[in-house]
Design an enzyme around this catalytic site. Structure first.
Site, PDB file in Angstrom:
ATOM      1  N   LYS A   1     -41.290  -4.661 -43.015  1.00  0.00           N
ATOM      2  CA  LYS A   1     -40.625  -5.894 -43.436  1.00  0.00           C
ATOM      3  C   LYS A   1     -40.926  -6.221 -44.898  1.00  0.00           C
ATOM      4  O   LYS A   1     -40.066  -6.746 -45.617  1.00  0.00           O
ATOM      5  CB  LYS A   1     -41.054  -7.049 -42.527  1.00  0.00           C
ATOM      6  CG  LYS A   1     -40.494  -6.972 -41.118  1.00  0.00           C
ATOM      7  CD  LYS A   1     -38.973  -7.065 -41.086  1.00  0.00           C
ATOM      8  CE  LYS A   1     -38.440  -7.226 -39.671  1.00  0.00           C
ATOM      9  NZ  LYS A   1     -36.964  -7.343 -39.624  1.00  0.00           N
TER      10      LYS A   1
ATOM     11  N   TYR B   1     -45.022  -2.482 -38.594  1.00  0.00           N
ATOM     12  CA  TYR B   1     -44.058  -3.590 -38.582  1.00  0.00           C
ATOM     13  C   TYR B   1     -44.193  -4.439 -39.841  1.00  0.00           C
ATOM     14  O   TYR B   1     -43.205  -4.707 -40.535  1.00  0.00           O
ATOM     15  CB  TYR B   1     -44.260  -4.461 -37.344  1.00  0.00           C
ATOM     16  CG  TYR B   1     -43.274  -5.600 -37.242  1.00  0.00           C
ATOM     17  CD1 TYR B   1     -41.910  -5.345 -37.084  1.00  0.00           C
ATOM     18  CD2 TYR B   1     -43.694  -6.924 -37.307  1.00  0.00           C
ATOM     19  CE1 TYR B   1     -40.997  -6.387 -36.997  1.00  0.00           C
ATOM     20  CE2 TYR B   1     -42.791  -7.980 -37.209  1.00  0.00           C
ATOM     21  CZ  TYR B   1     -41.445  -7.699 -37.054  1.00  0.00           C
ATOM     22  OH  TYR B   1     -40.539  -8.737 -36.975  1.00  0.00           O
TER      23      TYR B   1
ATOM     24  N   TYR C   1     -31.831  -4.811 -54.697  1.00  0.00           N
ATOM     25  CA  TYR C   1     -30.355  -4.784 -54.645  1.00  0.00           C
ATOM     26  C   TYR C   1     -29.770  -6.046 -55.265  1.00  0.00           C
ATOM     27  O   TYR C   1     -28.702  -6.009 -55.886  1.00  0.00           O
ATOM     28  CB  TYR C   1     -29.876  -4.620 -53.202  1.00  0.00           C
ATOM     29  CG  TYR C   1     -29.567  -3.194 -52.838  1.00  0.00           C
ATOM     30  CD1 TYR C   1     -28.249  -2.748 -52.718  1.00  0.00           C
ATOM     31  CD2 TYR C   1     -30.579  -2.261 -52.643  1.00  0.00           C
ATOM     32  CE1 TYR C   1     -27.955  -1.430 -52.399  1.00  0.00           C
ATOM     33  CE2 TYR C   1     -30.305  -0.947 -52.317  1.00  0.00           C
ATOM     34  CZ  TYR C   1     -28.989  -0.528 -52.199  1.00  0.00           C
ATOM     35  OH  TYR C   1     -28.702   0.787 -51.894  1.00  0.00           O
TER      36      TYR C   1
ATOM     37  N   TYR D   1     -20.317   3.018 -41.183  1.00  0.00           N
ATOM     38  CA  TYR D   1     -18.942   2.915 -41.678  1.00  0.00           C
ATOM     39  C   TYR D   1     -18.218   1.819 -40.913  1.00  0.00           C
ATOM     40  O   TYR D   1     -18.231   1.789 -39.684  1.00  0.00           O
ATOM     41  CB  TYR D   1     -18.174   4.226 -41.496  1.00  0.00           C
ATOM     42  CG  TYR D   1     -16.695   4.069 -41.804  1.00  0.00           C
ATOM     43  CD1 TYR D   1     -16.263   4.012 -43.128  1.00  0.00           C
ATOM     44  CD2 TYR D   1     -15.763   3.911 -40.779  1.00  0.00           C
ATOM     45  CE1 TYR D   1     -14.913   3.824 -43.420  1.00  0.00           C
ATOM     46  CE2 TYR D   1     -14.423   3.719 -41.064  1.00  0.00           C
ATOM     47  CZ  TYR D   1     -14.005   3.677 -42.379  1.00  0.00           C
ATOM     48  OH  TYR D   1     -12.681   3.477 -42.676  1.00  0.00           O
TER      49      TYR D   1
ATOM     50  N   LEU E   1     -30.455  -8.090 -38.607  1.00  0.00           N
ATOM     51  CA  LEU E   1     -31.503  -8.509 -37.677  1.00  0.00           C
ATOM     52  C   LEU E   1     -32.046  -7.356 -36.846  1.00  0.00           C
ATOM     53  O   LEU E   1     -32.933  -7.564 -36.010  1.00  0.00           O
ATOM     54  CB  LEU E   1     -30.984  -9.605 -36.737  1.00  0.00           C
ATOM     55  CG  LEU E   1     -30.925 -11.013 -37.349  1.00  0.00           C
ATOM     56  CD1 LEU E   1     -29.602 -11.248 -38.052  1.00  0.00           C
ATOM     57  CD2 LEU E   1     -31.152 -12.077 -36.298  1.00  0.00           C
TER      58      LEU E   1
ATOM     59  N   GLY F   1     -29.346  -8.446 -29.487  1.00  0.00           N
ATOM     60  CA  GLY F   1     -30.723  -8.878 -29.295  1.00  0.00           C
ATOM     61  C   GLY F   1     -30.820 -10.367 -29.023  1.00  0.00           C
ATOM     62  O   GLY F   1     -29.807 -11.087 -28.955  1.00  0.00           O
TER      63      GLY F   1
ATOM     64  N   GLY G   1     -26.433  -1.228 -48.628  1.00  0.00           N
ATOM     65  CA  GLY G   1     -25.365  -0.413 -49.202  1.00  0.00           C
ATOM     66  C   GLY G   1     -23.997  -0.849 -48.712  1.00  0.00           C
ATOM     67  O   GLY G   1     -23.019  -0.879 -49.480  1.00  0.00           O
TER      68      GLY G   1
END
Length: 317
Positions: A149, A145, A159, A62, A73, A10, A102
């Site tokens: 976010k 959107y 986390y 993976y 991003l 991007g 994760g």
């Protein structure tokens, strides 16, 4: 270091890949190419420390080997995109962030969430500091959107608090520069394209809404500094110099040398519903923690961006 950048093909992701490669690191760019393009990373083909993986981060990720950093991003940040693909926008903010967190947990990697100034919605506080909770319509067309976010920030902090992941959150304000899509639909490419084609620059609501514009090189420098800093709270990165949309249109005309006129229109579609009337970052935290502030003026940045758009339009003609 070995670094994964999702959304790596991007606009911003490809510039981050360039920076980390120039600093001597190994970079893996991951992108499903829904809004990114391999043209943004074509110059990196064959680079010994660069790898591209086509993958949708809403699916299980993976990767063999260690990772030192995961920079998430991947997103659909333009109203053109998230109004056409609302479910995908929500999924990349929720499932994509979950999957990349994760992965960071499994690899014991430092994690960055690329959040947005849109978490502040149509703000009642101006300029917007990180302590402001925002004014968001969760069921409006922009909510897919904005809320994706906001959820992404919440799960990132979860986390960090409950799994001990070393996280960073950057709230990105309007950023522009080379490699923006010509059909991005946001104000910078819209105005530059119209100016280069000699078409009227379309300004809504009298052009009184305000925005601030940060050149991509400045943003990348801020992100690199944030990843090296010891902080887990959100940090605004953007340019605190504020312009009305009408003033910005005039800047674009000067940068492009265009004789286009400015056409004032009334909002007619979903893209302008709940559109923030003001948008400007308070960057006190970035100045204090990162010793960072933008260095590229709007005039200089627009000249570079217009040159890119002109070259791109010619090559695609």
């Amino acid at each position: 270091m070995r670094i994964l950048i999702t959304g790596g093909a991007g606009f911003i992701g490809s510039h981050l890949a360039d920076r980390y490669l120039s600093d001597g690191h190994e970079v893996i760019a991951m992108d499903n190419l829904s809004t990114g393009t391999t043209a943004n990373i074509a110059h990196l083909a064959g680079h010994p420390r660069f790898q591209f993986i086509k993958h949708d981060v809403t699916q299980y990720i993976y990767l063999a080997g260690h990772l030192d950093m995961v920079l998430h991003l991947a997103s659909l940040p333009s109203p053109v995109d998230y109004l056409h693909y609302p479910i995908q926008t929500l999924k990349v903010g929720a499932l994509g962030t979950h999957n990349t967190l994760g992965l960071a947990l499994a690899k014991q990697a430092r994690f960055l969430l690329a959040s947005t100034s849109e978490v502040y919605g149509d703000p009642l506080v101006h300029p917007q500091p990180e302590s402001y909770w925002g004014n968001v319509n969760p069921i409006g067309p922009r909510g897919v959107y904005d809320e994706s976010k906001r959820f992404a920030e919440a799960i990132t902090m979860a986390y960090h608090r409950y799994h001990g992941v070393d996280t960073r959150i950057v709230r990105i304000f309007n950023t522009y520069g080379p490699r923006m899509r010509l059909d991005d639909g946001r104000v910078v490419p819209n105005f530059i394209n119209q100016a280069l084609r000699g078409e009227p620059l379309t300004v809504y609501d009298g052009g009184t809404h305000t925005r601030s514009f940060c050149y991509v090189d400045d943003l990348v420098e801020g992100i690199v500094r944030l990843m090296a800093a010891d902080t887990h709270e959100p940090v605004n990165l953007g340019n605190p110099s504020e312009f009305t949309i009408l003033e910005f249109a005039q800047k674009v005309l000067e940068a492009t040398g265009s004789s286009s006129e400015i056409m004032f229109l009334e909002p007619t579609d979903e893209r302008t519903k709940d559109d923030p009337k003001v948008r400007c970052p308070d960057i006190t935290r970035a100045r204090t923690l990162l010793s960072w502030e933008p260095a590229v003026s709007l005039e200089a940045g627009l000249l570079r961006t217009a040159a890119y758009f002109k070259q791109k339009a010619v090559s695609e003609a």
